[in-house]
Scaffold this active site. Structure first.
Site, PDB file in Angstrom:
ATOM      1  N   SER A  55      -7.007   3.082   7.004  1.00  0.00           N
ATOM      2  CA  SER A  55      -6.178   2.415   7.390  1.00  0.00           C
ATOM      3  C   SER A  55      -5.150   2.667   6.676  1.00  0.00           C
ATOM      4  O   SER A  55      -4.117   2.222   7.734  1.00  0.00           O
ATOM      5  CB  SER A  55      -6.889   1.281   6.441  1.00  0.00           C
ATOM      6  OG  SER A  55      -6.108   0.980   5.288  1.00  0.00           O
ATOM      7  N   HIS A  95      -2.374  -0.322   0.458  1.00  0.00           N
ATOM      8  CA  HIS A  95      -1.277  -1.098   1.667  1.00  0.00           C
ATOM      9  C   HIS A  95      -0.308  -1.446   1.254  1.00  0.00           C
ATOM     10  O   HIS A  95       0.533  -1.517   0.950  1.00  0.00           O
ATOM     11  CB  HIS A  95      -2.118  -2.536   2.589  1.00  0.00           C
ATOM     12  CG  HIS A  95      -3.119  -2.275   3.169  1.00  0.00           C
ATOM     13  ND1 HIS A  95      -3.442  -3.445   3.893  1.00  0.00           N
ATOM     14  CD2 HIS A  95      -3.602  -1.025   3.408  1.00  0.00           C
ATOM     15  CE1 HIS A  95      -5.427  -2.403   4.315  1.00  0.00           C
ATOM     16  NE2 HIS A  95      -5.156  -1.303   4.484  1.00  0.00           N
ATOM     17  N   ASP A 121      -3.333  -8.446   5.885  1.00  0.00           N
ATOM     18  CA  ASP A 121      -4.356  -8.278   5.624  1.00  0.00           C
ATOM     19  C   ASP A 121      -4.778  -9.726   5.116  1.00  0.00           C
ATOM     20  O   ASP A 121      -5.894  -9.475   4.523  1.00  0.00           O
ATOM     21  CB  ASP A 121      -4.087  -7.504   4.333  1.00  0.00           C
ATOM     22  CG  ASP A 121      -3.899  -6.339   4.520  1.00  0.00           C
ATOM     23  OD1 ASP A 121      -3.609  -5.545   5.443  1.00  0.00           O
ATOM     24  OD2 ASP A 121      -3.186  -5.374   3.700  1.00  0.00           O
TER      25      ASP A 121
END
Lengths: 178, 185
Positions: A55, A95, A121
């Site tokens: 990701s 992230h 998210d």
């Protein structure tokens, strides 16, 4: 053959056997203490993590090893890559910080997004959670080693293989004198 | 019956460490058996104590970190980690400067005299020479030393069995020479 494997152990006296067990214990505790020492130095509860998903591509790939720090007086900033935990999920997520609100008293709330994901998210957070706060953060990425973590990923995907390797090493250390 | 046939120790004679350990064990048996000395465990117990303490410190850190998750346990972790590494360096110093490869300390009492025998051995890597150093300390604090430098082949036969009789001879010879030297003086 198997019998001769344990010959060394059988010939040991009480003290030699205790030493054998203790030296195995010291191998394990040295690794443990190095890990705990890193925790203290970096301030992060998990100073080294492995990227498990794609990701964050092209910044990080599956299997990259990340080094984290988590000093309380360093502010989180937009654009930084953080590792955070979400309630109800066992595995921390890596992230990038997308939006951040900071109050005068220093409290922050922020939103994250994976570089390779099309949406932020919020869908990954716990139900009803809209922002992350400082207590969710495991650490901030300071450096990485590409692909080294693949070994850990394979180990976790094939737990039997992992236990077999660990058991072999443990038996070797316990059975072999010096 | 137990004493009649000493246990036959068979090892892989090409494994240097195993061969050294087997010969060390055989020499220890000579001191506690034929020479009727009493083995003193203080040296090895000291090492075991240091090891146990280190492992204990690590276990304590693990338990504390489990009970009080990380940021709370920081102080205890700092103390445990630093004392662990200090203990490890003490252990290294202990084995290199105090133990120095001594594998048996035997105390001998003959009348009023008490003597202490210390046997240590070392083998260089990829070498077949087994070096035995025997140190005798008498009650007056005098020390005498003898060294034997012989190949493993002297002590271990073709099958990898330790030849106890050769070791007994070797040790008694050393024992007698070190003992008689004392009388000459």
């Amino acid at each position: 053959m198997l019998d001769s494997l344990f010959d060394d152990v059988k010939r040991m006296n009480k003290r030699q056997f205790i030493y054998q067990v203790l030296s195995f214990g010291m191998i394990v505790s040295s690794a443990l203490m190095i890990w705990k020492g890193l925790m203290v130095v970096t301030g992060s509860e998990s100073p080294i993590v492995v990227v498990l998903s794609g990701s964050m591509e092209p910044a990080f790939h599956r299997g990259d090893l990340l080094f984290l720090t988590n000093y309380p007086d360093e502010p989180v900033r937009v654009g930084e890559i953080v590792v955070f935990k979400v309630e109800g999920r066992d595995i921390p997520i890596v992230h990038r910080v997308l939006k951040l609100h900071e109050k005068n008293n220093g409290t922050v709330k922020f939103l994250t997004k994976g570089d390779n994901n099309s949406v932020d998210d919020r869908g990954l957070y716990a139900q009803g959670q809209l922002w992350l706060t400082k207590k969710d953060v495991v650490g901030r990425t300071r450096g990485f080693l590409p692909y080294v973590g693949m070994v850990t990923i394979y180990m976790n995907e094939y737990p039997k293989f992992k236990f077999a390797v660990l058991a072999c090493l443990a038996i070797y250390v316990l059975v072999h004198r010096e | 019956m137990v004493n009649e046939t000493p246990e036959v120790v068979k090892i892989n004679k090409w494994d240097g460490a195993a061969a050294k350990n087997a010969i060390d064990d055989a020499i220890r048996e000579v001191f506690t058996g034929e020479l009727k000395c009493k083995e003193s465990f203080a040296l090895i117990d000291g090492r075991l104590f240091l090891c146990a303490l280190a492992v204990g410190v690590a276990l304590y850190a693990l338990l504390w970190d489990y009970l009080y998750p990380f940021p709370q346990s920081k102080l205890v972790l700092i103390i445990c980690v630093s004392s662990y590494f200090i203990l490890m360096s003490i252990l290294t110093l202990y084995t290199t400067f105090k133990e120095k490869g001594i594998f048996v300390v035997a105390k001998e009492k003959t009348g009023n005299n008490s003597r202490v025998w210390e046997a240590s051995s070392y083998v260089k890597k990829h070498d077949d020479k087994y070096s035995l150093v025997l140190v005798m300390r008498d009650a007056n604090g005098k020390t005498r030393e003898a060294t034997v430098n012989k190949s493993f082949a002297n002590y271990i036969d073709n099958n990898g069995t330790v030849v106890q009789s050769v070791i007994v001879n070797e040790i008694t010879k050393l024992y007698n020479s070190l003992s008689s030297e004392k009388k000459e003086k």
